[in-house]
Design an enzyme around this catalytic site. Structure first.
Site, PDB file in Angstrom:
ATOM      1  N   ASN A 210       0.844  -1.203   0.000  1.00 49.10           N
ATOM      2  CA  ASN A 210       0.000   0.000   0.000  1.00 49.10           C
ATOM      3  C   ASN A 210       0.874   1.247   0.000  1.00 49.10           C
ATOM      4  O   ASN A 210       2.099   1.157  -0.028  1.00 49.10           O
ATOM      5  CB  ASN A 210      -0.962  -0.023   1.196  1.00 49.10           C
ATOM      6  CG  ASN A 210      -0.222  -0.045   2.509  1.00 49.10           C
ATOM      7  OD1 ASN A 210       0.484   0.881   2.846  1.00 49.10           O
ATOM      8  ND2 ASN A 210      -0.345  -1.153   3.236  1.00 49.10           N
ATOM      9  N   ASP A 279      -4.466  -6.542   4.751  1.00 50.21           N
ATOM     10  CA  ASP A 279      -5.512  -7.415   5.304  1.00 50.21           C
ATOM     11  C   ASP A 279      -5.489  -8.800   4.661  1.00 50.21           C
ATOM     12  O   ASP A 279      -6.022  -9.749   5.226  1.00 50.21           O
ATOM     13  CB  ASP A 279      -6.891  -6.779   5.088  1.00 50.21           C
ATOM     14  CG  ASP A 279      -7.117  -5.619   6.033  1.00 50.21           C
ATOM     15  OD1 ASP A 279      -6.810  -5.765   7.228  1.00 50.21           O
ATOM     16  OD2 ASP A 279      -7.586  -4.560   5.578  1.00 50.21           O
ATOM     17  N   LYS A 289      10.187 -16.166 -10.154  1.00 50.33           N
ATOM     18  CA  LYS A 289       9.413 -15.079 -10.752  1.00 50.33           C
ATOM     19  C   LYS A 289       8.345 -15.652 -11.688  1.00 50.33           C
ATOM     20  O   LYS A 289       8.660 -16.507 -12.529  1.00 50.33           O
ATOM     21  CB  LYS A 289      10.369 -14.172 -11.543  1.00 50.33           C
ATOM     22  CG  LYS A 289       9.695 -12.973 -12.135  1.00 50.33           C
ATOM     23  CD  LYS A 289      10.703 -12.131 -12.916  1.00 50.33           C
ATOM     24  CE  LYS A 289       9.965 -11.089 -13.721  1.00 50.33           C
ATOM     25  NZ  LYS A 289      10.798 -10.484 -14.739  1.00 50.33           N
ATOM     26  N   PHE A 324      -5.275   3.495  14.349  1.00 51.76           N
ATOM     27  CA  PHE A 324      -5.579   4.492  13.323  1.00 51.76           C
ATOM     28  C   PHE A 324      -6.680   3.897  12.438  1.00 51.76           C
ATOM     29  O   PHE A 324      -6.778   2.676  12.312  1.00 51.76           O
ATOM     30  CB  PHE A 324      -4.347   4.776  12.457  1.00 51.76           C
ATOM     31  CG  PHE A 324      -3.504   5.923  12.961  1.00 51.76           C
ATOM     32  CD1 PHE A 324      -2.749   5.792  14.112  1.00 51.76           C
ATOM     33  CD2 PHE A 324      -3.473   7.141  12.283  1.00 51.76           C
ATOM     34  CE1 PHE A 324      -1.971   6.844  14.588  1.00 51.76           C
ATOM     35  CE2 PHE A 324      -2.703   8.197  12.744  1.00 51.76           C
ATOM     36  CZ  PHE A 324      -1.949   8.047  13.884  1.00 51.76           C
ATOM     37  N   LYS A 338     -14.474   0.493  14.713  1.00 47.08           N
ATOM     38  CA  LYS A 338     -13.161  -0.108  14.986  1.00 47.08           C
ATOM     39  C   LYS A 338     -12.737   0.090  16.440  1.00 47.08           C
ATOM     40  O   LYS A 338     -12.137  -0.796  17.042  1.00 47.08           O
ATOM     41  CB  LYS A 338     -12.104   0.501  14.050  1.00 47.08           C
ATOM     42  CG  LYS A 338     -12.212  -0.038  12.623  1.00 47.08           C
ATOM     43  CD  LYS A 338     -11.271   0.637  11.646  1.00 47.08           C
ATOM     44  CE  LYS A 338     -11.610   0.185  10.225  1.00 47.08           C
ATOM     45  NZ  LYS A 338     -10.913   0.910   9.176  1.00 47.08           N
ATOM     46  N   LYS A 342     -12.161  -3.452  18.314  1.00 48.03           N
ATOM     47  CA  LYS A 342     -10.774  -3.826  18.589  1.00 48.03           C
ATOM     48  C   LYS A 342     -10.366  -3.526  20.025  1.00 48.03           C
ATOM     49  O   LYS A 342      -9.185  -3.623  20.364  1.00 48.03           O
ATOM     50  CB  LYS A 342      -9.847  -3.110  17.583  1.00 48.03           C
ATOM     51  CG  LYS A 342     -10.183  -3.443  16.119  1.00 48.03           C
ATOM     52  CD  LYS A 342      -9.118  -2.995  15.135  1.00 48.03           C
ATOM     53  CE  LYS A 342      -9.573  -3.238  13.699  1.00 48.03           C
ATOM     54  NZ  LYS A 342      -8.473  -3.299  12.733  1.00 48.03           N
TER      55      LYS A 342
HETATM   56  O1  PMT Z   1       2.604   6.316   6.505  1.00 47.59           O
HETATM   57  P1  PMT Z   1       2.001   7.589   5.967  1.00 47.59           P
HETATM   58  O2  PMT Z   1       2.276   7.763   4.501  1.00 47.59           O
HETATM   59  O3  PMT Z   1       2.392   8.789   6.785  1.00 47.59           O
HETATM   60  O4  PMT Z   1       0.418   7.461   6.064  1.00 47.59           O
HETATM   61  C1  PMT Z   1      -0.208   7.439   7.294  1.00 47.59           C
HETATM   62  C2  PMT Z   1      -1.411   6.491   7.326  1.00 47.59           C
HETATM   63  C3  PMT Z   1      -2.477   6.987   6.371  1.00 47.59           C
HETATM   64  C4  PMT Z   1      -0.962   5.094   6.930  1.00 47.59           C
HETATM   65  C5  PMT Z   1      -1.927   6.479   8.816  1.00 47.59           C
HETATM   66  O5  PMT Z   1      -2.335   7.774   9.153  1.00 47.59           O
HETATM   67  C6  PMT Z   1      -3.071   5.492   8.991  1.00 47.59           C
HETATM   68  O6  PMT Z   1      -4.243   5.814   8.787  1.00 47.59           O
HETATM   69  N1  PMT Z   1      -2.722   4.234   9.407  1.00 47.59           N
HETATM   70  C7  PMT Z   1      -3.716   3.137   9.530  1.00 47.59           C
HETATM   71  C8  PMT Z   1      -3.878   2.456   8.199  1.00 47.59           C
HETATM   72  C9  PMT Z   1      -4.804   1.267   8.268  1.00 47.59           C
HETATM   73  O7  PMT Z   1      -4.391   0.188   8.089  1.00 47.59           O
HETATM   74  O8  PMT Z   1      -6.046   1.579   8.624  1.00 47.59           O
HETATM   75  P2  PMT Z   1      -7.222   0.460   8.778  1.00 47.59           P
HETATM   76  O9  PMT Z   1      -8.430   1.302   8.990  1.00 47.59           O
HETATM   77  O10 PMT Z   1      -7.197  -0.489   7.660  1.00 47.59           O
HETATM   78  O11 PMT Z   1      -6.864  -0.313  10.092  1.00 47.59           O
HETATM   79  C10 PMT Z   1      -7.317   0.078  11.388  1.00 47.59           C
HETATM   80  C11 PMT Z   1      -6.256  -0.193  12.427  1.00 47.59           C
HETATM   81  O12 PMT Z   1      -6.058  -1.612  12.529  1.00 47.59           O
HETATM   82  C12 PMT Z   1      -4.905   0.396  12.138  1.00 47.59           C
HETATM   83  O13 PMT Z   1      -4.374   0.864  13.345  1.00 47.59           O
HETATM   84  C13 PMT Z   1      -4.090  -0.768  11.590  1.00 47.59           C
HETATM   85  O14 PMT Z   1      -2.711  -0.640  11.939  1.00 47.59           O
HETATM   86  C14 PMT Z   1      -4.717  -1.949  12.303  1.00 47.59           C
HETATM   87  N2  PMT Z   1      -4.706  -3.197  11.527  1.00 47.59           N
HETATM   88  C15 PMT Z   1      -5.391  -3.282  10.348  1.00 47.59           C
HETATM   89  C16 PMT Z   1      -5.435  -4.474   9.668  1.00 47.59           C
HETATM   90  C17 PMT Z   1      -4.751  -5.584  10.197  1.00 47.59           C
HETATM   91  N3  PMT Z   1      -4.737  -6.738   9.546  1.00 47.59           N
HETATM   92  N4  PMT Z   1      -4.074  -5.465  11.326  1.00 47.59           N
HETATM   93  C18 PMT Z   1      -4.056  -4.302  12.025  1.00 47.59           C
HETATM   94  O15 PMT Z   1      -3.426  -4.198  13.087  1.00 47.59           O
END
Ligand code: PMT
Length: 401
Positions: A210, A279, A289, A324, A338, A342
Site C-alpha cells: 500500500n 488485510d 518469478k 488508526f 473499529k 478492537k
Molecule cells: O505512513 P504515511 O504515509 O504517513 O500514512 C499514514 C497512514 C495513512 C498510513 C496512517 O495515518 C493510517 O491511517 N494508518 C492506519 C492504516 C490502516 O491500516 O487503517 P485500517 O483502517 O485499515 O486499520 C485500522 C487499524 O487496525 C490500524 O491501526 C491498523 O494498523 C490496524 N490493523 C489493520 C489491519 C490488520 N490486519 N491489522 C491491524 O493491526
C-alpha cells in the site's frame, strides 16, 4: 504540563500584542504563573494595566522604576523564570538578542536569563525574510534559543506571507510541548509504535502493498522518544531514515509485524498502531518469478491476514491501545466501529482521500475518537504536530486510567 510553571512573557512592539493578552489568559488557565515584561514600543499598542489585570502580577516596564517589585528587577525576573517566552518578537528584539545588546529592561533580562528561551517572531514578511533577520534567528538557534515559526497569512500591513504571530492556543501548545520534551513527561514509559505498510510477497520480485510512507508513524516514534519514552518502532519498508533514539524492528509482512508486536506487548505501556497493514496475502507465494503467460489474466488467490490490533485488543491488560483508521468514506461511522470492535482506548481517524491528509502527505487531518463516543477534531497540521497532540491525549488517558 504548565501547572505551577513560572513563565516570563516578553512583549515587544508589534500589532500582534493584542494576541499576547489572550496568550497570558490561556497560560494562566493552564495553571502557569505569568509575569510580563513590556518594551516601551509594546506599551504604544496595549497598556501595562491590561497585562497586569490579565496576569494578576505587576508588569515590568523599565529599569528605572522607583516602585520595583524586586530589588534588581532584571536579574530577579531572569532567575524567577522556568521558561522565558518573547511573543510577539519583533525584528528589533531578535537583532538585539543576537548581538547581546541590553539597552532596556526586556533585552537586559533576556541577556541575564538562565531559563530556556522561546521566541515567536512576528513582523512584515519582507522584514522576516530579510537576510539580517534570518541570520539573527539562525544565530539565536545556534545558541539554544527555540524559535516558533511564524504563521503564514494576511498581515496587518495588508500583505500576505510569513510573519503572522501564531494563534494564542498554538503558542500555548508549543510551550506545552517544549516543556514536555524538556521534562521528559514520557520518561520511564515503553511505547510500541508501528509504521509504514506491510508487504505480502507474490513471488521473489513482486508484492501486494500500500501507499504508506511511514511519515505518520515515524513522527510519533520520534516525538515519544524526544519526550523520554523508551520506543520500539516496528516498521514496514520505508524510505525514511530511522528516528534517533528509537529501537527499530524492520518487518515486511503482516505475520512478521504480528510476531514483533506480540513479543513486545506484555512489556509495553502504550501501543500506537499507525501502520497500514495488509488485510490479505497471496495464498501461494511462487518460488520463482512468475512468467508472463499467454492468458490475459492472472488470478492471485488471497487469504485473510490476522488483525494485529484486534489480537492486541483481546490481550489488553495495563496497556493504552491506540489505533488508526484510514477511511475513504463514512469516516466517523467506520472509525467508531473499529474503536469498539478492537477494544481500543482511542482511534485516530483520517480521511485518506482529503487533500493534505493520509498516505505520504506531510500533513494530516485527523479526529480522535474514544470508546464513549466522544470525538475531538484537529485541523490540518504537520504530522509532527499531530504526533504531539496524540501523545498529549495518550498521556491524559494514561493518567486517568
Ligand atoms: O505512513 P504515511 O504515509 O504517513 O500514512 C499514514 C497512514 C495513512 C498510513 C496512517 O495515518 C493510517 O491511517 N494508518 C492506519 C492504516 C490502516 O491500516 O487503517 P485500517 O483502517 O485499515 O486499520 C485500522 C487499524 O487496525 C490500524 O491501526 C491498523 O494498523 C490496524 N490493523 C489493520 C489491519 C490488520 N490486519 N491489522 C491491524 O493491526
Amino acid at each position: 504540563m504548565l501547572k505551577g510553571k513560572k513563565i516570563v512573557l516578553g512583549v515587544t512592539g508589534g500589532i500582534a500584542v493584542y494576541k499576547a493578552v489572550d496568550l497570558v489568559s490561556r497560560l494562566r488557565k493552564q495553571g502557569a504563573e505569568v509575569r510580563v515584561v513590556m518594551t516601551e514600543h509594546a506599551q504604544e499598542f496595549v497598556t501595562p494595566l491590561t497585562f497586569k489585570e490579565i496576569s494578576g502580577n505587576k508588569v515590568a516596564v523599565s529599569m528605572w522604576e522607583s516602585n520595583q517589585e524586586f530589588n534588581v528587577e532584571h536579574i530577579a525576573l531572569a532567575n524567577w523564570a522556568d521558561v522565558f517566552v518573547v511573543a510577539p518578537a519583533t525584528a528589533n528584539i531578535l537583532a538585539k538578542m543576537a548581538c547581546g545588546i541590553a539597552d532596556d529592561l526586556l533585552s537586559t533580562t533576556l541577556l541575564a536569563a538562565q531559563a530556556p528561551i522561546i521566541v515567536c517572531p512576528a513582523m512584515n514578511t519582507g522584514m522576516y525574510e530579510n537576510p539580517a533577520t534570518q541570520e539573527n534567528i539562525a544565530r539565536l538557534q545556534q545558541r539554544g534559543v527555540t524559535v516558533m515559526p511564524p504563521a503564514v497569512g494576511m498581515l496587518a500591513c495588508g500583505t500576505a506571507g510569513a510573519g503572522r504571530l501564531p494563534e494564542p492556543q498554538q503558542i500555548v501548545d508549543f510551550i506545552k510541548n517544549f516543556v514536555a520534551k524538556r521534562e521528559g513527561d514520557m520518561r520511564g514509559l515503553k511505547v510500541l509504535v508501528t509504521a509504514a505498510g506491510t508487504r505480502e510477497p507474490i513471488d521473489p520480485v513482486r508484492f501486494v502493498g500500500n501507499r504508506s510512507s511511514g511519515k505518520m508513524g515515524y513522527a510519533i516514534a520520534q516525538a515519544a522518544a524526544e519526550r523520554g519514552a523508551d520506543v520500539l518502532l516496528v516498521t514496514g519498508p520505508s524510505a525514511l531514515p530511522l528516528p534517533p533514539n528509537v529501537q527499530a524492528c524492520k518487518v515486511e509482512t503482516t505475520a512478521e509485524m504480528l510476531k514483533s508486536c506480540l513479543d513486545a506487548y506484555d512489556s509495553v505501556d502504550i501501543v500506537i498502531k499507525a501502520a497500514a497493514v495488509a488485510d490479505y496475502r497471496p495464498h501461494d507465494v511462487a518460488d520463482q518469478k512468475i512468467k508472463k503467460k499467454t492468458d490475459d489474466a492472472l488470478t492471485v488467490v488471497m487469504d485473510k491476514n490476522p488483525d494485529i490490533l484486534k489480537e492486541l485488543g483481546m490481550r489488553k491488560k495495563h496497556q493504552i491501545l491506540v489505533g488508526f483508521a484510514a477511511e475513504t468514506q463514512n469516516l466517523l461511522e467506520n472509525a467508531r466501529e473499529k474503536v469498539v470492535k478492537k477494544n481500543l482506548d482511542m482511534i485516530v481517524a483520517n480521511d485518506v482521500t482529503a487533500a493534505g491528509a493520509g498516505f505520504n502527505a506531510e500533513t494530516n487531518i485527523v479526529k480522535f475518537l474514544f470508546p464513549d463516543g466522544s470525538v475531538s477534531s484537529l485541523e490540518q497540521m504537520p504530522k509532527t504536530a499531530v504526533a504531539e497532540k496524540l501523545l498529549d491525549t495518550v498521556m491524559q488517558l494514561k493518567s486517568s486510567k
